[in-house]
Scaffold this motif. Structure first.
Motif, PDB file in Angstrom:
ATOM      1  N   THR A  87       0.846  -1.279  -0.077  1.00 40.47           N
ATOM      2  CA  THR A  87       0.017   0.075   0.018  1.00 40.47           C
ATOM      3  C   THR A  87       0.894   1.430   0.038  1.00 40.47           C
ATOM      4  OG1 THR A  87      -1.708  -1.154   1.339  1.00 40.47           O
ATOM      5  CG2 THR A  87      -1.784   1.359   1.179  1.00 40.47           C
ATOM      6  N   ALA A  88       1.968   1.468   0.678  1.00 41.18           N
ATOM      7  CA  ALA A  88       2.755   2.386   0.910  1.00 41.18           C
ATOM      8  C   ALA A  88       3.382   2.651  -0.364  1.00 41.18           C
ATOM      9  CB  ALA A  88       3.902   2.192   1.865  1.00 41.18           C
ATOM     10  N   ILE A  89       3.810   1.764  -1.168  1.00 40.21           N
ATOM     11  CA  ILE A  89       4.309   1.889  -2.481  1.00 40.21           C
ATOM     12  C   ILE A  89       3.582   2.575  -3.442  1.00 40.21           C
ATOM     13  CG2 ILE A  89       5.613   0.693  -4.456  1.00 40.21           C
ATOM     14  CD1 ILE A  89       6.903  -0.988  -2.590  1.00 40.21           C
ATOM     15  N   GLU A  90       2.145   1.847  -3.486  1.00 43.10           N
ATOM     16  CA  GLU A  90       1.094   2.209  -4.418  1.00 43.10           C
ATOM     17  C   GLU A  90       0.793   3.598  -4.208  1.00 43.10           C
ATOM     18  OE1 GLU A  90      -0.496   0.648  -6.955  1.00 43.10           O
ATOM     19  OE2 GLU A  90       0.784  -1.001  -6.615  1.00 43.10           O
ATOM     20  N   VAL A  91       0.808   4.109  -2.989  1.00 44.21           N
ATOM     21  CA  VAL A  91       0.763   5.590  -2.551  1.00 44.21           C
ATOM     22  C   VAL A  91       1.456   6.609  -3.146  1.00 44.21           C
ATOM     23  CG1 VAL A  91       0.335   7.354  -0.805  1.00 44.21           C
ATOM     24  CG2 VAL A  91      -0.907   5.069  -0.585  1.00 44.21           C
ATOM     25  N   VAL A  92       2.808   6.250  -2.901  1.00 40.73           N
ATOM     26  CA  VAL A  92       3.847   7.007  -3.527  1.00 40.73           C
ATOM     27  C   VAL A  92       3.719   7.134  -4.945  1.00 40.73           C
ATOM     28  CG1 VAL A  92       6.328   7.276  -3.597  1.00 40.73           C
ATOM     29  CG2 VAL A  92       5.339   6.588  -1.417  1.00 40.73           C
ATOM     30  N   VAL A  93       3.623   5.873  -5.678  1.00 43.26           N
ATOM     31  CA  VAL A  93       3.766   5.638  -6.939  1.00 43.26           C
ATOM     32  C   VAL A  93       2.693   6.430  -7.666  1.00 43.26           C
ATOM     33  CG1 VAL A  93       3.646   4.014  -9.027  1.00 43.26           C
ATOM     34  CG2 VAL A  93       4.974   3.498  -6.988  1.00 43.26           C
ATOM     35  N   TRP A  94       1.533   6.542  -7.256  1.00 44.90           N
ATOM     36  CA  TRP A  94       0.429   7.118  -7.712  1.00 44.90           C
ATOM     37  C   TRP A  94       0.070   8.663  -7.462  1.00 44.90           C
ATOM     38  CZ3 TRP A  94      -1.594   5.452 -12.186  1.00 44.90           C
ATOM     39  CH2 TRP A  94      -1.639   4.128 -12.525  1.00 44.90           C
ATOM     40  N   SER A  95       0.517   8.915  -6.171  1.00 44.07           N
ATOM     41  CA  SER A  95       0.004  10.223  -5.515  1.00 44.07           C
ATOM     42  C   SER A  95       1.126  11.446  -6.371  1.00 44.07           C
ATOM     43  CB  SER A  95       0.003  10.242  -4.210  1.00 44.07           C
ATOM     44  OG  SER A  95       1.170   9.981  -3.523  1.00 44.07           O
ATOM     45  N   ILE A  96       2.060  11.170  -6.165  1.00 38.61           N
ATOM     46  CA  ILE A  96       3.394  12.177  -6.841  1.00 38.61           C
ATOM     47  C   ILE A  96       3.036  12.300  -7.986  1.00 38.61           C
ATOM     48  CG2 ILE A  96       5.477  12.846  -7.063  1.00 38.61           C
ATOM     49  CD1 ILE A  96       6.418  11.007  -4.565  1.00 38.61           C
ATOM     50  N   PRO A  97       2.759  11.468  -9.293  1.00 40.83           N
ATOM     51  CA  PRO A  97       2.794  11.834 -10.412  1.00 40.83           C
ATOM     52  C   PRO A  97       1.408  12.383 -10.648  1.00 40.83           C
ATOM     53  CG  PRO A  97       3.536   9.412 -10.257  1.00 40.83           C
ATOM     54  CD  PRO A  97       3.328   9.816  -8.914  1.00 40.83           C
ATOM     55  N   CYS A  98       0.409  11.962  -9.881  1.00 36.48           N
ATOM     56  CA  CYS A  98      -0.878  12.634 -10.125  1.00 36.48           C
ATOM     57  C   CYS A  98      -1.005  14.183  -9.593  1.00 36.48           C
ATOM     58  CB  CYS A  98      -1.791  12.066  -9.152  1.00 36.48           C
ATOM     59  SG  CYS A  98      -2.594  10.723  -9.943  1.00 36.48           S
ATOM     60  N   MET A  99      -0.071  14.693  -8.405  1.00 36.29           N
ATOM     61  CA  MET A  99      -0.201  15.878  -8.147  1.00 36.29           C
ATOM     62  C   MET A  99       0.899  16.880  -9.243  1.00 36.29           C
ATOM     63  SD  MET A  99       0.383  15.922  -3.904  1.00 36.29           S
ATOM     64  CE  MET A  99       1.941  14.609  -4.138  1.00 36.29           C
ATOM     65  N   ILE A 100       1.807  16.145  -9.813  1.00 37.61           N
ATOM     66  CA  ILE A 100       2.386  16.978 -10.737  1.00 37.61           C
ATOM     67  C   ILE A 100       1.965  17.069 -12.173  1.00 37.61           C
ATOM     68  CG2 ILE A 100       4.531  16.659 -12.313  1.00 37.61           C
ATOM     69  CD1 ILE A 100       6.035  15.135  -9.940  1.00 37.61           C
ATOM     70  N   VAL A 101       0.950  16.047 -12.523  1.00 39.68           N
ATOM     71  CA  VAL A 101       0.063  16.275 -13.681  1.00 39.68           C
ATOM     72  C   VAL A 101      -0.820  17.394 -13.229  1.00 39.68           C
ATOM     73  CG1 VAL A 101      -1.653  15.097 -15.028  1.00 39.68           C
ATOM     74  CG2 VAL A 101       0.526  13.905 -14.651  1.00 39.68           C
ATOM     75  N   LEU A 102      -1.487  17.509 -12.205  1.00 38.77           N
ATOM     76  CA  LEU A 102      -2.407  18.462 -11.862  1.00 38.77           C
ATOM     77  C   LEU A 102      -1.661  20.035 -11.930  1.00 38.77           C
ATOM     78  CD1 LEU A 102      -5.232  19.091 -10.848  1.00 38.77           C
ATOM     79  CD2 LEU A 102      -4.370  19.161  -8.693  1.00 38.77           C
TER      80      LEU A 102
END
Length: 347
Positions: A87-102
């Motif tokens: 879960t920790a890896i999934e949060v990091v892998v998805w949240s950071i790119p999503c914020m940058i794309v936003l």
């Protein structure tokens, strides 16, 4: 297998060459802007690059680190063949790119409007209007408010907005002054616009950045940013030339299919509406499809007894005096001919 030491010796010259090329680009015109538009575009380019590197650099580092840590020869590495989720890896892998794309989405939305080449620049100074026409293979510049024209040279006051109106009398080209900012295309039968400003004095190279034929490489010009006094002196110098730029002179200039660089040429006077004439003479059957009609006098004509207006189609002046059945028949024939005439246009 190639030994790592030998591979390193072979790659080292290539890496040094690539680094030198990259560092050379730091002094390029795009990264050394001389106008506000260029500065804003440089800031946008650097900001977007840094945001994307926040994802790219860690991924590259982790790829190399994981490959080294979990290599076959490392017996100390933890071996978990049935591992499938964290879960920790999934949060990091998805949240950071999503914020940058936003963030990039917001940045792109705002900059797309603020750096729109059609958007006039905010300034208390009266802009200089320049009409640019791309030819084979040279640039003709008309100053309609100053009643002069030049070939392969423009001069303008520093800290003064430049309102460019651009078209082509030949194939498509691209008008570009890298030190000042945006590039925009020139096309026959159409008028594009570009707004620039120079914050420093100097001579900045301009070019066509779109391949257009045999003389394309010689299709460049000088953009001179000068003081107001120097600008007035330059205007007086151009006005002293006795050669006018009219339709006849334009035709002679077009006929010169120069493959080498065309020398700077001055025209002391210009024919009023020459730029609009160049646009209009290439419009042809495209005059109904959203292009600028100001150079042409189109009038809505009545079709039959219903009196519907359709631009660009002529009806007899006494159409309304015809009998109703004959007028209806004439209108039907005219409509059929109109549709047949446009059948090959793809509209």
């Amino acid at each position: 297998m190639i030994p790592l030491k030998s591979l390193g010796r072979w790659l080292r010259p290539g890496l040094l060459f690539a680094l030198s090329v990259f560092m050379t680009g730091c002094s390029s015109a795009i990264l050394a802007p001389k106008g506000q538009v260029g500065h804003d575009q440089k800031t946008l380019l650097i900001t977007a690059t840094v945001l994307m590197l926040l994802v790219v650099v860690p991924v590259i580092i982790m790829t190399l680190a994981f490959a080294w840590k979990y290599r076959a020869s490392n017996t100390k590495a933890r071996y978990e063949p049935k591992w499938s989720h964290s879960t920790a890896i999934e949060v990091v892998v998805w949240s950071i790119p999503c914020m940058i794309v936003l963030v990039l989405a917001v940045l792109t939305w705002r900059s797309s409007h603020s750096l729109d080449p059609y958007r006039p620049l905010d300034s208390q100074t009266k802009p200089v209007v320049i009409e640019a026409i791309s030819l084979d293979w040279k640039w003709l510049f008309i100053y309609p408010e100053e009643n002069i024209a030049t070939v392969n040279e423009i001069t303008f006051p520093v800290n003064t907005p430049l309102n460019f109106k651009i078209t082509s009398d030949s194939v498509m080209n691209a008008f570009f002054i890298p030190h000042l900012g945006s590039m925009i295309y020139s096309m026959t039968g159409m008028e594009t616009k570009l707004h620039l400003i120079a914050n420093e004095t100097g001579t900045f190279p301009g070019m066509s950045s779109h391949y257009s034929g045999a003389g394309f490489s010689k299709m460049h010009f000088d953009a001179n940013s000068v003081t107001e006094a120097e600008y007035q002196a330059w205007l007086a110098k151009v006005r002293a030339q006795s050669t006018p730029m009219d339709q006849a002179a334009f035709g002679a200039l077009v006929a010169e299919k120069n493959h080498d660089w065309h020398p700077v040429t001055y025209f002391g006077t210009t024919e009023t509406g020459l730029f609009d004439w160049v646009v209009a003479r290439h419009m042809g059957d495209n005059q109904h499809y959203g292009m600028d009609h100001k150079a042409m006098d189109h009038k809505g004509m009545s079709h039959g007894a219903a009196g519907e207006s359709h631009e660009g189609h002529e009806m007899p002046a006494d159409a309304h005096d015809m009998p109703a059945d004959h007028a209806e028949h004439t209108a039907d024939e005219h409509a059929a001919a109109g549709h047949a005439g446009h059948a090959g246009s793809g509209e």
